[in-house]
Motif scaffolding. Structure first.
Motif, PDB file in Angstrom:
ATOM      1  N   CYS A   1      -7.416  -2.156  -1.888  1.00 48.35           N
ATOM      2  CA  CYS A   1      -5.989  -2.362  -1.599  1.00 48.35           C
ATOM      3  C   CYS A   1      -5.122  -1.161  -1.943  1.00 48.35           C
ATOM      4  O   CYS A   1      -3.935  -1.316  -2.227  1.00 48.35           O
ATOM      5  CB  CYS A   1      -5.461  -3.599  -2.328  1.00 48.35           C
ATOM      6  SG  CYS A   1      -6.237  -5.128  -1.811  1.00 48.35           S
TER       7      CYS A   1
ATOM      8  N   THR B   1     -12.638  -0.400   0.817  1.00 40.30           N
ATOM      9  CA  THR B   1     -11.807  -1.183   1.730  1.00 40.30           C
ATOM     10  C   THR B   1     -11.292  -2.469   1.102  1.00 40.30           C
ATOM     11  O   THR B   1     -10.430  -3.130   1.673  1.00 40.30           O
ATOM     12  CB  THR B   1     -12.588  -1.525   3.011  1.00 40.30           C
ATOM     13  OG1 THR B   1     -13.809  -2.191   2.665  1.00 40.30           O
ATOM     14  CG2 THR B   1     -12.905  -0.267   3.804  1.00 40.30           C
ATOM     15  N   SER B   2     -11.791  -2.823  -0.071  1.00 35.15           N
ATOM     16  CA  SER B   2     -11.277  -4.002  -0.764  1.00 35.15           C
ATOM     17  C   SER B   2     -10.422  -3.631  -1.968  1.00 35.15           C
ATOM     18  O   SER B   2     -10.017  -4.493  -2.741  1.00 35.15           O
ATOM     19  CB  SER B   2     -12.434  -4.901  -1.216  1.00 35.15           C
ATOM     20  OG  SER B   2     -13.291  -4.212  -2.098  1.00 35.15           O
TER      21      SER B   2
ATOM     22  N   HIS C   1       1.482   0.076   4.554  1.00 35.71           N
ATOM     23  CA  HIS C   1       0.865  -1.027   5.273  1.00 35.71           C
ATOM     24  C   HIS C   1       0.507  -2.152   4.309  1.00 35.71           C
ATOM     25  O   HIS C   1      -0.199  -1.930   3.323  1.00 35.71           O
ATOM     26  CB  HIS C   1      -0.410  -0.571   5.983  1.00 35.71           C
ATOM     27  CG  HIS C   1      -0.165   0.474   7.020  1.00 35.71           C
ATOM     28  ND1 HIS C   1       0.552   0.241   8.156  1.00 35.71           N
ATOM     29  CD2 HIS C   1      -0.541   1.777   7.063  1.00 35.71           C
ATOM     30  CE1 HIS C   1       0.604   1.352   8.888  1.00 35.71           C
ATOM     31  NE2 HIS C   1      -0.038   2.295   8.238  1.00 35.71           N
TER      32      HIS C   1
ATOM     33  N   THR D   1      -6.827  -8.897   0.829  1.00 38.17           N
ATOM     34  CA  THR D   1      -8.271  -9.039   0.696  1.00 38.17           C
ATOM     35  C   THR D   1      -8.570 -10.230  -0.198  1.00 38.17           C
ATOM     36  O   THR D   1      -7.951 -10.399  -1.247  1.00 38.17           O
ATOM     37  CB  THR D   1      -8.922  -7.767   0.113  1.00 38.17           C
ATOM     38  OG1 THR D   1     -10.321  -8.009  -0.043  1.00 38.17           O
ATOM     39  CG2 THR D   1      -8.339  -7.379  -1.236  1.00 38.17           C
TER      40      THR D   1
ATOM     41  N   ALA E   1      -5.738   2.498   3.513  1.00 39.74           N
ATOM     42  CA  ALA E   1      -5.740   1.129   4.017  1.00 39.74           C
ATOM     43  C   ALA E   1      -5.044   1.061   5.383  1.00 39.74           C
ATOM     44  O   ALA E   1      -4.125   1.832   5.653  1.00 39.74           O
ATOM     45  CB  ALA E   1      -5.026   0.220   3.018  1.00 39.74           C
ATOM     46  N   PRO E   2      -5.481   0.169   6.276  1.00 41.92           N
ATOM     47  CA  PRO E   2      -6.507  -0.831   5.965  1.00 41.92           C
ATOM     48  C   PRO E   2      -7.943  -0.394   6.262  1.00 41.92           C
ATOM     49  O   PRO E   2      -8.862  -0.876   5.637  1.00 41.92           O
ATOM     50  CB  PRO E   2      -6.108  -2.003   6.854  1.00 41.92           C
ATOM     51  CG  PRO E   2      -5.466  -1.367   8.039  1.00 41.92           C
ATOM     52  CD  PRO E   2      -4.745  -0.149   7.524  1.00 41.92           C
TER      53      PRO E   2
ATOM     54  N   ILE F   1       0.838  -1.189   0.000  1.00 44.47           N
ATOM     55  CA  ILE F   1       0.000   0.000   0.000  1.00 44.47           C
ATOM     56  C   ILE F   1       0.878   1.245   0.000  1.00 44.47           C
ATOM     57  O   ILE F   1       1.953   1.251   0.599  1.00 44.47           O
ATOM     58  CB  ILE F   1      -0.907   0.002   1.253  1.00 44.47           C
ATOM     59  CG1 ILE F   1      -1.684  -1.308   1.316  1.00 44.47           C
ATOM     60  CG2 ILE F   1      -1.874   1.170   1.234  1.00 44.47           C
ATOM     61  CD1 ILE F   1      -2.516  -1.578   0.090  1.00 44.47           C
TER      62      ILE F   1
ATOM     63  N   TYR G   1      -1.676  -5.279   3.080  1.00 42.23           N
ATOM     64  CA  TYR G   1      -3.090  -5.545   3.302  1.00 42.23           C
ATOM     65  C   TYR G   1      -3.518  -6.664   2.371  1.00 42.23           C
ATOM     66  O   TYR G   1      -3.140  -6.685   1.203  1.00 42.23           O
ATOM     67  CB  TYR G   1      -3.906  -4.271   3.024  1.00 42.23           C
ATOM     68  CG  TYR G   1      -5.391  -4.419   3.194  1.00 42.23           C
ATOM     69  CD1 TYR G   1      -5.928  -4.922   4.373  1.00 42.23           C
ATOM     70  CD2 TYR G   1      -6.255  -4.046   2.181  1.00 42.23           C
ATOM     71  CE1 TYR G   1      -7.293  -5.048   4.537  1.00 42.23           C
ATOM     72  CE2 TYR G   1      -7.624  -4.164   2.337  1.00 42.23           C
ATOM     73  CZ  TYR G   1      -8.132  -4.666   3.516  1.00 42.23           C
ATOM     74  OH  TYR G   1      -9.485  -4.781   3.667  1.00 42.23           O
TER      75      TYR G   1
END
Length: 290
Positions: A100, A97-98, A8, A12, A130-131, A4, A10
């Motif tokens: 990425c 939120t999905s 971070h 999914t 994210a996240p 990201i 992440y």
């Protein structure tokens, strides 16, 4: 595992959409087409490739600062035609939120009960990192039945990002903002509440009140422009302007007025200033909830 921009990692596993590249032309080519195509519609028109102003400041007051990359248009797919349009909703938070990556989202849509506090024109305006850092600064515009007054309600709860109909523009910053000043404009406006069952969507839109608004201050509109041919609604006009089955820009101002933009009513006076970016992808959101 996805890297990201804010550092971070992440992961999914569930992606509620399908994404396809648009293969857009260059900005220079698009600017030339817009200049030639829109020239007959305005007394004076300049289409330039330019830097965007800082859009977190007045009169825009949006959540993102300016233009950015990784641009995408979100379009809702209506899978179950047996479900009334006001129950075909999409949780925008789920898409962000999905995705990425850091995102900024704007767009014009509609809000409906019971998924949202009331019916109205929904102006999506939010950022995501994210996240799970999601900042919602969307607006809901409606007319109150009890006093017929126009109200603009700011939405800050991330759970209040549920839309029905409409298109959204997603990027790492922004695209699709229009500023209007001087003269008057006409806007469709929804009531805050309706008795169910509602009419089919396009019949519902036809019956909205259309008010004329004198621009005491700059009016800001957000939305998307898709290069597919719109279909004219036969014998449907507002202030001598034809209506099309195309999602319009939704607008607001510091004076507490707005709605779904139809047209200006003072073509010799009203001025427009727009900032747009080109979508590199189109995202079809198919996992609708009811």
């Amino acid at each position: 595992m996805a890297g990201i921009p804010n550092g971070h990692p992440y992961r999914t596993e569930r992606v509620p959409y399908s994404t396809f590249p648009t293969n857009p032309p260059t900005l220079s080519e698009i600017a030339e087409v817009l200049q030639n195509g829109m020239q007959p519609l305005f007394q004076q028109l300049n289409v330039d490739i330019a830097s965007c102003p800082r859009l977190t400041t007045a009169p825009y007051n949006l959540a993102g600062v300016g233009l950015g990359g990784n641009t995408t248009i979100i379009e809702f797919l209506h899978i179950n035609d047996n479900v009334p349009w006001n129950h075909k909703t999409r949780d925008i938070r789920e898409i962000l939120t999905s995705s990425c990556r850091d995102s900024f989202i704007i767009g014009s849509s509609y809000a409906s009960k019971p998924h949202m506090p009331r019916y109205g024109h929904l102006i999506m305006n939010a950022t995501y990192r994210a996240p799970m850092d999601l900042k919602n600064e969307s607006r809901l515009i409606f007319a109150e039945r009890r006093n017929e007054q126009t109200t603009i309600e700011k939405l800050t709860d991330p759970n209040k990002m549920i839309a029905t109909q409409g298109n959204m523009f997603v990027s790492e910053a922004l695209g699709g903002v229009l500023k209007m000043k001087y003269g008057s404009v006409a806007c469709n406006l929804m009531w805050d509440d309706y008795q169910e069952p509602l009419l089919p969507f396009y019949e519902f839109i036809r019956r909205q009140q259309c008010t004329e608004i004198h621009l005491e201050s700059d009016m800001v509109a957000v939305g998307t422009i898709v290069n597919t041919e719109p279909r004219l609604w036969a014998q449907e006009q507002r202030y001598n302007v034809n209506l099309y089955n195309r999602f319009a820009f939704h607008c607001f101002s510091d004076d507490g007025v707005g709605g779904q933009f139809v047209s200006d009513t003072t073509p010799d006076t009203t001025e427009y200033e727009g900032y747009f970016n080109v979508a590199e992808n189109i995202l079809y959101s198919y996992n609708l909830q009811s």
